[in-house]
Design a protein around this motif. Structure first.
Motif, mmCIF file in Angstrom:
data_model
loop_
_atom_site.group_PDB
_atom_site.id
_atom_site.type_symbol
_atom_site.label_atom_id
_atom_site.label_comp_id
_atom_site.label_asym_id
_atom_site.label_seq_id
_atom_site.Cartn_x
_atom_site.Cartn_y
_atom_site.Cartn_z
ATOM 1 N N THR A 1 36.903 26.811 -27.940
ATOM 2 C CA THR A 1 37.264 25.452 -27.852
ATOM 3 C C THR A 1 36.279 24.697 -26.985
ATOM 4 N N ALA A 2 35.687 25.205 -25.985
ATOM 5 C CA ALA A 2 34.575 24.649 -25.168
ATOM 6 C C ALA A 2 33.381 24.393 -26.003
ATOM 7 N N ALA A 3 33.041 25.422 -26.729
ATOM 8 C CA ALA A 3 31.655 25.343 -27.680
ATOM 9 C C ALA A 3 31.722 24.466 -28.366
ATOM 10 N N ASP B 1 41.496 33.207 -23.117
ATOM 11 C CA ASP B 1 40.245 33.239 -22.566
ATOM 12 C C ASP B 1 39.212 32.753 -23.683
ATOM 13 N N ARG C 1 33.897 21.811 -28.736
ATOM 14 C CA ARG C 1 33.698 20.231 -28.191
ATOM 15 C C ARG C 1 32.393 20.036 -27.987
ATOM 16 N N ASP C 2 31.510 20.876 -27.453
ATOM 17 C CA ASP C 2 30.056 20.338 -27.188
ATOM 18 C C ASP C 2 29.337 20.293 -28.480
ATOM 19 N N THR C 3 29.765 20.801 -29.496
ATOM 20 C CA THR C 3 29.053 20.876 -30.712
ATOM 21 C C THR C 3 29.488 19.586 -31.523
ATOM 22 N N ALA D 1 39.716 29.390 -25.025
ATOM 23 C CA ALA D 1 39.117 28.460 -24.252
ATOM 24 C C ALA D 1 37.695 28.180 -24.593
ATOM 25 N N SER D 2 36.964 29.471 -24.624
ATOM 26 C CA SER D 2 35.420 29.548 -24.989
ATOM 27 C C SER D 2 35.066 29.019 -26.159
#
Length: 347
Positions: free
Chosen positions: A103-105, A97, A107-109, A100-101
């Motif tokens: 990676t998502a952060a 998890d 990706r937004d950056t 995943a967190s």
């Protein structure tokens, strides 16, 4: 208490609220290309210790720290506070998890709206660098040897973001809330590089004999971009002569672009556009930076390609790696679906 005094630097030591000994070095090497900070840095270096022994230190020092910590831009403050909490104050997440967190952060950056755009990430280079280092660490925790290659590339990217502010704040990185420094990152990269080179994927591949191998069916082009002031340097002329002689010797097509495709963007965008415009008409393009020269003209590009394809027939990007990171000064890109997609994501 004493501070280490390096030669050739203007230094001043003072005590902050925590009683630690600070050293401010205003050196030409540190501030080369960053003259906007030179005057206040010299002023700070000449201040008496008592003047900066106040709560929080001198305002100039606080100014630097606020920018390293990304606490000065109110519209983006909440976003970077979230990144900081994710890295430094992790919730009770499982490793998967947490991966995943992060990676998502990132990706937004790095990929806002799915587009490669460094504006957001460069608004807080040290925060981006710290997040990339944390992602590399968690990736190895989760996938072990299966993430060594990916972790190394994440560390490479992390170092690039750290270097973005090095001239401005390099001497103070250790005072940043992101808890990163160049020395520890370099040491980690060296260790991961050793692992990457023995895992069967990143091991060095020696060129297969013969070194002057030619495959007539392969359409190969050399591509470069040189845009220098000819009254100040002869680099463009030297580059053109070296690359033209090599291309003619082996029957390659040379594209020696000397005028910009775009002037509104960063100069490196011309490199990507030059590659994009030539790849469609060839099987492989060999990008060679303007200031690179062929020192072993008897060796062919074909031999490089053949050596790589013997190891992986699907190879589409052949790039050098030095002691620091991947070196995009010279590389081979294949006219393949992967190569075309790579350019679309990059330009």
């Amino acid at each position: 208490d004493t501070c280490d005094h390096g030669s050739g630097h203007a230094e001043a030591a003072w005590r902050g609220a925590a009683g630690r000994c600070w050293a401010m070095r205003a050196s030409v090497a540190l501030f080369r290309g960053s003259w906007r900070w030179l005057a206040p840095a010299i002023a700070l270096a000449l201040l008496p210790a008592a003047a900066v022994a106040q709560e929080g230190g001198h305002w100039i020092f606080r100014h630097f720290v606020e920018r390293m910590d990304c606490l000065y831009d109110k519209p983006e403050l909440e976003f970077w506070e979230g990144i900081f909490a994710l890295i430094m104050q992790p919730a009770a997440q499982s490793p998967h998890d947490r991966l995943a967190s992060l990676t998502a952060a990132l990706r937004d950056t790095l990929l806002p709206y799915g587009v490669v755009d460094p504006v957001m990430s460069l608004s807080c280079p040290l925060g981006t660098s710290a997040a990339l280092q944390e992602l590399a660490s968690v990736c190895v925790d989760v996938f072990a040897e299966g993430c060594i290659q990916r972790a190394l590339r994440l560390l490479h990217l992390s170092k690039l973001f750290m270097l973005f502010n090095f001239n401005d704040y390099g001497a103070w990185f250790s005072q940043s809330r992101w808890r990163i420094d160049m020395s520890s990152l370099s040491s980690t990269m060296q260790e991961v590089t050793k692992l990457a080179r023995v895992d069967g994927v990143g091991a060095a591949t020696h060129m297969a004999e013969p070194l002057d191998f030619r495959e007539p069916r392969w359409r190969i082009a050399l591509v470069t971009y040189c845009n220098y002031n000819d009254t100040r340097t002869s680099l463009t002329k030297w580059s053109r002569g070296s690359k033209q002689a090599y291309a003619e010797r082996h029957g390659y097509k040379l594209f020696h672009f000397e005028e910009p495709f775009v002037t509104q963007a960063h100069p490196w965008m011309n490199k990507l556009i030059a590659i994009q415009q030539t790849l469609r008409d060839f099987d492989w393009i060999f990008w060679v930076d303007c200031d690179l020269f062929f020192m072993n003209p008897q060796r062919t590009v074909d031999a490089l390609i053949r050596s790589a394809l013997l190891k992986n027939e699907e190879a589409s990007l052949l790039i050098a790696e030095d002691g620091m990171m991947l070196n995009s000064g010279s590389f081979l890109l294949r006219n393949s679906p992967w190569g075309a997609a790579f350019l679309v994501q990059t330009v």
